[in-house]
Design a protein around this motif. Structure first.
Motif: not given
Length: 462
Positions: A48-66
């Motif tokens: 369940a943890a692996a699935r939860a982590i995979a679900g948000v491993c998308n660079a577009q969800l994050y403030d890259i300059p920050a």
């Protein structure tokens, strides 16, 4: 990775995209996602943890300059990235957040992300090299009989074959393709060692996790973590630098042969390419210019990679970070030079008439050595050398062609008048015949290089 407008001028949008900030960050998320999945498969973290982590491993969800700004304080981009990933997982599953980045270390994620980017960069380079070498081999075959001046120490020397000259450009590029592939096979390896390279947190499951993660990412498992053992990685970088140097050699020759006073080659023109607002007669070799500028930047990056190899103990302080900064510019310069030359040779103008006129303009003096050897058959080398030397002085003084002076000089010589075959001596002034030795070499090498190119084209890249 952001580049200045001047960097952009010397490279391609494709290579910039490979090392773009978002691409590197996404590579880091690929690592984190794959790590969690591999650990779940080995029973180290909940599925369940692996699935939860995979679900948000998308660079577009994050403030890259920050993230980048925070990395300057944290000492590594991985630290704020893992923190934000953990926080994001916790928004959906607080328990799973505890398993983010479990048993790994910052350098594992950054190095592996850079390996993934480098694999894409090498694919671009290999494709560009294949295109350029195929073009050069076709050009060499088309002009295998074309005589052209060979030049040594920037001065006219003797006659060679244009095809032979072009093969001299192509051969190093085929060697570069082969050596880049070999170096990539040794360098493009998963980085996974944990805090001090022992995978201590994962225990006996560490090797299995590494194999699963490597398979997921399409990488090889390293014999051991290479946190401060950078030899194979640096060798790969140096091969890129050597390849770019070979491109610089081609660009140098192209630019010299495209000079107005020489005019033997010309880059494509039209649509604003290579023009001058003030001097409309100019046809500037802009592709050669870009390739030369890009190649000229490469030695400094390569030297920095070597200088940074003395990394301390199990984790480098400052030198690894400097290496990271030097790595993308190597590939950015290399692909810029490569694409520029593909643009140039894709529609190159070859002026064979100008090549012949440049040979003729030297009044036969470039055939003096051949004439001396031919005369030596009749009067010996010392006398032949002295005879030809006198003739060449007359050529310069009288402004006449050596071939025109030869008959009267032979008829005036008691030693030669009734002994030599004047027709065979005059045949030495034929540029096509003079290029025959180069042609023989070119025919043999062209066949070999075509075989090598076909073999490389059939083999998959990393």
């Amino acid at each position: 990775m952001s580049v200045s407008i001047f960097d952009s001028f010397l490279t391609t949008t494709d290579m910039i995209a490979v090392f773009d900030d978002a691409a590197i960050v996404q590579g880091m998320f690929r690592f984190e996602q794959g790590l969690a999945a591999a650990q779940a498969a080995e029973g180290l973290v909940p599925h369940a943890a692996a699935r939860a982590i995979a679900g948000v491993c998308n660079a577009q969800l994050y403030d890259i300059p920050a993230l980048i700004a925070a990395s300057r304080r944290a000492g590594s981009l991985a630290i704020p990235l893992v923190k934000e990933l953990t926080n994001t997982v916790a928004l959906y599953d607080k328990d799973s957040a505890a398993f983010v980045h479990w048993g790994s270390t910052s350098q594992d994620v950054v190095d592996t992300a850079l390996v993934l980017a480098t694999r894409e960069a090498l694919t671009l380079l290999d494709a560009g090299l294949a295109q350029l070498t195929d073009t050069l081999l076709a050009l060499a075959e088309a002009h295998i009989d074309t005589p052209v001046l060979a030049r040594t120490l920037m001065q006219p020397a003797q006659v060679t074959s244009l095809g032979w000259k072009v093969l001299g450009w192509a051969a190093p590029l085929l060697r570069a393709r082969e050596r880049l592939r070999d170096a990539a096979g040794r360098a493009l390896r998963l980085q996974l060692g944990g805090a001090v390279g022992t995978l201590a947190v994962m225990g006996e499951a560490g090797d299995a996790v590494a194999r699963r993660l490597a398979d997921d990412l399409g990488l090889q498992v390293a014999d051991a973590p290479w946190h401060t053992q950078r030899d194979e990685w640096v060798r790969l970088g140096l091969e890129v630098a050597v390849m770019t140097g070979s491109l610089g050699k081609i660009a140098t020759d192209l630019s010299l042969m495209a000079q107005g006073e020489i005019g033997e080659l010309a880059e494509p023109s039209g649509n604003g390419r290579g023009g001058s607002s003030a001097m409309p007669h100019k046809r500037n070799p802009v592709s050669a210019m870009i390739a030369l500028a890009a190649a000229g930047r490469t030695p400094q990056h390569a030297a920095s990679l070597l200088a940074m190899m003395g990394q301390q103990h199990e984790r480098g302080l400052g030198n690894w970070q400097a290496e990271l900064a030097e790595w993308p510019p190597l590939f950015i310069s290399a692909h810029g030079a490569l694409q520029a030359l593909n643009d140039a040779f894709g529609a190159l103008t070859v002026d064979t008439g100008r090549m012949r006129r440049n040979i003729d303009a030297l009044q036969g003096l470039i055939f003096a050595e051949a004439l001396s050897i031919g005369l030596a058959e009749y009067i010996g080398r010392p006398a032949a050398h002295e005879f030809v030397e006198g003739l060449t002085r007359r050529v310069v003084a009288e402004g006449r062609h050596l071939a025109d002076l030869l008959p009267e000089a032979v008829s005036s010589s008691d030693a030669l008048r009734d002994r030599c075959d004047l027709a065979s001596l005059q045949a030495l002034f034929d540029p096509v015949a003079a290029a025959s030795s180069a042609r023989r070499l070119a025919v043999r090498q062209l066949a070999r290089l075509r075989e090598e190119a076909a073999s490389l084209n059939m083999e998959p890249t990393q």
